[in-house]
Design a protein around this motif. Structure first.
Motif, short mmCIF file in Angstrom:
data_model
loop_
_atom_site.label_atom_id
_atom_site.label_comp_id
_atom_site.label_asym_id
_atom_site.label_seq_id
_atom_site.Cartn_x
_atom_site.Cartn_y
_atom_site.Cartn_z
N GLN A 121 0.81 -1.24 0.00
CA GLN A 121 0.00 0.00 0.00
C GLN A 121 0.84 1.28 0.00
OE1 GLN A 121 -3.87 0.14 2.23
NE2 GLN A 121 -2.65 1.64 3.35
N GLY A 180 -11.74 10.64 -8.90
CA GLY A 180 -10.73 11.24 -8.02
C GLY A 180 -9.37 11.36 -8.67
N GLU B 10 -14.36 7.62 -2.68
CA GLU B 10 -15.19 6.58 -3.27
C GLU B 10 -15.48 5.55 -2.19
OE1 GLU B 10 -14.42 5.27 -7.52
OE2 GLU B 10 -12.50 6.16 -6.98
N PRO B 13 -13.93 -0.84 -0.87
CA PRO B 13 -13.14 -1.48 0.19
C PRO B 13 -11.70 -0.99 0.18
CG PRO B 13 -13.79 -3.07 -1.52
CD PRO B 13 -14.51 -1.80 -1.80
N ARG B 18 -6.25 3.02 3.11
CA ARG B 18 -5.32 3.84 2.32
C ARG B 18 -5.13 5.21 2.94
NH1 ARG B 18 -4.77 1.33 -3.01
NH2 ARG B 18 -6.58 0.02 -3.29
N LYS B 62 -2.33 17.74 -0.26
CA LYS B 62 -1.80 17.35 -1.58
C LYS B 62 -1.50 15.86 -1.64
CE LYS B 62 0.49 21.59 -3.13
NZ LYS B 62 1.83 22.21 -3.10
N GLN B 63 -0.95 15.33 -0.58
CA GLN B 63 -0.66 13.89 -0.58
C GLN B 63 -1.97 13.10 -0.59
OE1 GLN B 63 2.09 12.64 -1.27
NE2 GLN B 63 3.67 14.11 -0.67
N HIS B 65 -4.72 13.97 -1.90
CA HIS B 65 -5.27 14.10 -3.25
C HIS B 65 -4.71 13.06 -4.20
CE1 HIS B 65 -8.23 16.91 -4.42
NE2 HIS B 65 -7.72 17.90 -3.71
N LYS B 66 -3.49 12.62 -3.92
CA LYS B 66 -2.86 11.67 -4.84
C LYS B 66 -3.48 10.28 -4.73
CE LYS B 66 1.70 11.85 -5.10
NZ LYS B 66 3.10 12.17 -4.72
N LEU B 67 -4.22 10.02 -3.66
CA LEU B 67 -4.89 8.72 -3.59
C LEU B 67 -6.00 8.72 -4.64
CD1 LEU B 67 -5.18 8.21 0.28
CD2 LEU B 67 -3.51 7.23 -1.30
N ILE B 68 -6.00 7.67 -5.44
CA ILE B 68 -6.92 7.62 -6.58
C ILE B 68 -8.37 7.69 -6.11
CG2 ILE B 68 -7.61 6.22 -8.58
CD1 ILE B 68 -4.70 7.09 -8.86
N ASN B 69 -8.68 7.10 -4.96
CA ASN B 69 -10.07 7.05 -4.50
C ASN B 69 -10.54 8.31 -3.78
OD1 ASN B 69 -9.21 3.73 -3.67
ND2 ASN B 69 -10.50 4.29 -5.40
N VAL B 70 -9.65 9.26 -3.60
CA VAL B 70 -10.06 10.52 -2.96
C VAL B 70 -10.58 11.47 -4.02
CG1 VAL B 70 -9.23 12.57 -1.75
CG2 VAL B 70 -8.52 10.29 -0.98
N ILE B 71 -11.83 11.91 -3.84
CA ILE B 71 -12.46 12.72 -4.88
C ILE B 71 -12.28 14.21 -4.61
CG2 ILE B 71 -14.65 13.23 -6.06
CD1 ILE B 71 -15.57 10.41 -5.06
#
Ligand SMILES: Cc1ncc(C[n+]2csc(CCOP(=O)(O)OP(=O)(O)O)c2C)c(N)n1
Ligand SMILES: [Mg+2]
Lengths: 562, 159
Positions: A121, A180, B10, B13, B18, B62-63, B65-71
């Motif tokens: 992760q 996102g 999003e 699971p 994350r 900013k970090q 935001h880089k998680l794909i699932n964070v909108i």
């Protein structure tokens, strides 16, 4: 179209344009390997999964296409971890596919179960655990999109064996829908204008280019910008080659083992233009004194890199190539003067004179730097240079004149011993017409030496040039300089006869002990067109200079003075 | 200064892990975290409070935001935000102290959910400060157990 999950995966890979894969099978990926059996995709069977990840990484860096590796569940997957972390730190586009125990068994400590999405992760751009076989088309589409777009990085797809066996209706989704994830590719106009103004007004500018220039393919634009305003260019390890080191405007690499003139130029500059670089501590040294007279412009795709380590005056988030194009157009409108930086370039020439990159030549002993220079001469600077880690890596960076991006491949962020050899195999698979040379250390090479079998198996003619000093040389150098020469656990002169070992694998092996034989050995290896190991017995206690001790200002260099 | 981040993610699971993992990996501390679904079942909202003194809040967002699932991330402006927290407090009480505790509860508009021979359970909703103030007043009675939800917050007005 109705397909088995495993067939759908192979189909999806083909739809993504994948031609080559590196991997090693096991129980829960037998269905996937069965589907690969008759596929047009070339699979390269490695001898250790770590090498599969590094080969995929080297392949991606050499070609710009996403690298793909496969491993089975449990130990196969955990063997990939170092390679995934390496790709993450250096922003390489990679998709790592792992098998997983059947979905009903997950969480029960089943046979060869490891939570690979959990383990990886913190070192992935994104990851998926497939829980519904119908998601296969979407997830593969997304994974490849995420890996290669924006700031590239590794994506892990973990696939339980029952998902590979289920039947699904395969349809490649036309578009991805990721609410996102919307990378900013175009630079803000106002910011670009502000940057242009600063650039044309600067008297002592320095452009500082990193790996982002390679991944966005912005080499041409970088050169245009430098020429247009007559600004010198220094690159990071990751950016080597993006600006030709044969050009007067080149400063070579900066930082801990940078050139004296690059470090002086950055320190005395009045404007620093960072392009696709991230102000790593190996570059900046002591932050308080880093380019403190300079205004700073930072062009980067990743907003999180801006002002992370160093405060930035004009940030521009966007793809380096797009932004540089806009910037050049904007600068042209301002009619920049080419004379403005003349005194500055003169000053830099003086520094080049007073702080040249040199080493002491000996009569017969082979100096490691000399081997690197010979590699440059014999290949006329056209080879793809891959490196291991340590002194060999720094000498390869410093004593070869890099003139093209994607022709220098090195583990810059994680700094992984054992990366170079498998990465060079990947690079050669991706670019079969180029000469690929892994400049290696005797320590690093032994971390993935088993891949000689892979290279011989598939007739992948990479050349390993070992700068054999019988030491974990870079660590020994620190011990020599900062720890009173107490060489604790760094002598590795108990080692195999590398040439004979290569021969045992079916590769070419040559031992070189005299300086006059260096070129011939290289020529022989190149002409042989088969995997080759050249064991250069170099001067054992040679050091990499100049060197900035950790945490010092980058002008506080040891060595490198005339 | 404490920041309240309102983070739309999003509803998939692994997303909580994350987000939490990112905080620990980057060395940021979470003061409190509350998660729930939104009006859109595909989207969850995380309300995260962090200490801006300890960590540059810009790096944190900013970090994230880089998680794909964070909108979407909003760093809520305290002036334009109503924030609440819920706490359940079990406090020692006997015949002698019960009256005083009930009085305190009334002033704070706390509900009494349970009265046993030696304890009472109070329920209070309010700002973090209000809950802290109540706890301070109850301290001399002997607080046995506290359960707090972490802050949730919403912007005022039409936005
Ligand atoms: C996997 C791994 N383990 C340990 C290190 C720490 N390390 C950095 S350089 C180095 C020595 C490398 O020795 P060698 O490959 O012989 O290269 P040399 O410095 O002698 O050229 C070591 C041990 C590392 N970078 N990677
Ligand atoms: Mg060595």
């Amino acid at each position: 179209m109705l397909l088995k999950g495993s067939e759908a995966i192979v189909r999806a890979l083909a739809d993504e344009g994948v031609r080559d894969i590196f991997g090693l099978p096991g129980g829960v990926v037998i269905p996937l390997y069965d589907a690969l059996y008759e596929s047009k995709i070339n699979h390269y069977l490695v001898r250790h999964e770590q090498a599969a990840a590094h080969a995929a990484d080297g392949y991606a860096r050499a070609t710009g296409r996403t690298g793909v590796c496969i491993a089975t569940s449990g130990p196969g997957a955990t063997n990939l971890v170092t390679g995934i972390a390496n790709a993450y730190m250096d922003s390489t586009p990679m998709v790592a596919i792992t098998g997983q125990v059947r979905s009903g068994l997950i969480g029960t400590d089943g046979f060869q179960e490891a939570d690979i999405t959990g383990i990886t992760q913190p070192i992935v751009k994104h990851s998926y655990l497939i829980k519904d076989p119908n998601d296969i088309p979407r997830i593969f589409r997304e994974a490849f999109y995420i890996a290669a777009s924006g700031r590239p990085g590794p994506v892990v797809i973990d696939i339980p064996v029952d998902m590979q066996l289920a039947e699904i209706d395969y349809q490649r989704p036309e578009r991805v829908n990721l609410p996102g994830y919307k990378p900013t590719l175009k630079g803000n106009r106002k910011q670009v204008k502000a940057a242009a103004k600063l650039i044309v007004a600067a008297e002592r500018p320095v452009i500082y280019a990193g790996g982002g220039v390679v991944s966005s393919g912005a080499e041409k634009e970088l050169r245009q910008l430098a020429k247009l305003v007559q600004a010198p260019v220094t690159t990071t390890l990751m950016g080597l080659g993006t600006f030709p080191e044969t050009d007067r405007l080149s400063l070579g690499m900066l930082g801990m083992h940078g050139t004296g003139y690059a470090n002086y130029a950055v320190t005395h500059s009045d404007l620093l233009v960072a392009v696709g670089a991230r102000f790593d501590d190996r570059v900046t040294g002591k932050l308080a004194t880093f380019a403190r007279e300079a205004k700073k412009i930072h062009i980067d795709l990743d907003p999180a890199e801006i002002s992370k380590n160093v405060a930035i005056d004009v940030p521009i988030v966007g793809d380096a190539r797009n932004v540089l194009r806009d910037l050049i157009a904007e600068i042209k409108k301002l009619k920049p003067s080419k004379q403005r930086t003349r005194p500055w370039l003169k000053q830099i020439d003086d520094w080049k004179q007073s702080h040249p990159l040199t080493y002491k030549e000996l009569k017969r002993d082979i100096m490691p730097q000399f081997v690197v220079e010979e590699i440059y001469r014999v290949t006329r600077g056209k080879a793809v240079i891959v490196t291991e880690v340590g002194q060999n890596q720094m000498w390869a960076a410093l004593f070869y004149q890099h003139t093209k991006g994607r022709n220098f491949i090195s583990s810059g962020g994680l700094v992984t011993m054992g990366f170079g050899f498998p990465a060079s195999i990947g690079a050669k698979v991706g670019r079969p017409r180029d000469i690929v040379i892994d400049i290696a250390g005797d320590g690093s090479f032994q971390m993935n030496i088993q891949e000689l079998a892979t290279a011989v198996n598939y007739e992948i003619p990479v050349i390993v040039a070992i700068l054999n000093n019988g030491y974990l040389g870079m660590v020994r150098q620190w011990q020599e300089l900062f720890w009173n020469k107490r060489y604790s656990e760094t002598c590795i002169d108990c080692q195999p006869d590398f040439a004979r070992l290569a021969e045992a694998y079916g590769a070419l092996g040559i031992t070189v002990t005299d300086k006059k034989d260096v070129a011939e050995a290289l020529e022989t290896a190149i002409a042989a067109k088969r995997p080759a190991v050249l064991d250069f017995r170099v001067r054992r206690e040679e050091n990499v200079f100049p060197m900035v001790p950790a945490g010092k200002s980058i002008t506080e260099m040891i060595g490198g003075q005339k | 200064m404490k920041h309240t981040l309102s983070v739309l993610v999003e509803n998939k699971p692994g997303v909580l892990s994350r987000v939490a993992g990112l905080f620990s990996r980057r060395g940021f501390n979470i003061d409190s975290l509350a998660v729930g679904v939104t009006e859109n079942p595909d989207v969850s909202r995380m309300t995260i409070t962090v200490d801006g003194k300890e960590h540059p809040i810009e790096q944190v967002t900013k970090q994230l935001h880089k998680l794909i699932n964070v909108i979407k991330i909003t760093d809520l402006d305290p002036v334009n935000t109503v924030a609440r927290e819920l706490a359940l407090i079990k406090v020692k009480s006997d015949a002698g102290s019960r009256g005083e505790i009930m009085q305190i509860a009334e002033i704070f508009r706390a509900n009494i959910l349970d009265v046993a021979r030696n304890t009472m359970v109070l329920e209070i909703t309010g700002t973090t400060e209000k809950i802290d103030a109540l706890l301070q007043l109850l301290a001399p009675q002997g607080v046995v157990e506290i359960v707090r939800t972490g802050r949730i917050a919403i912007e005022r007005g039409a936005k």
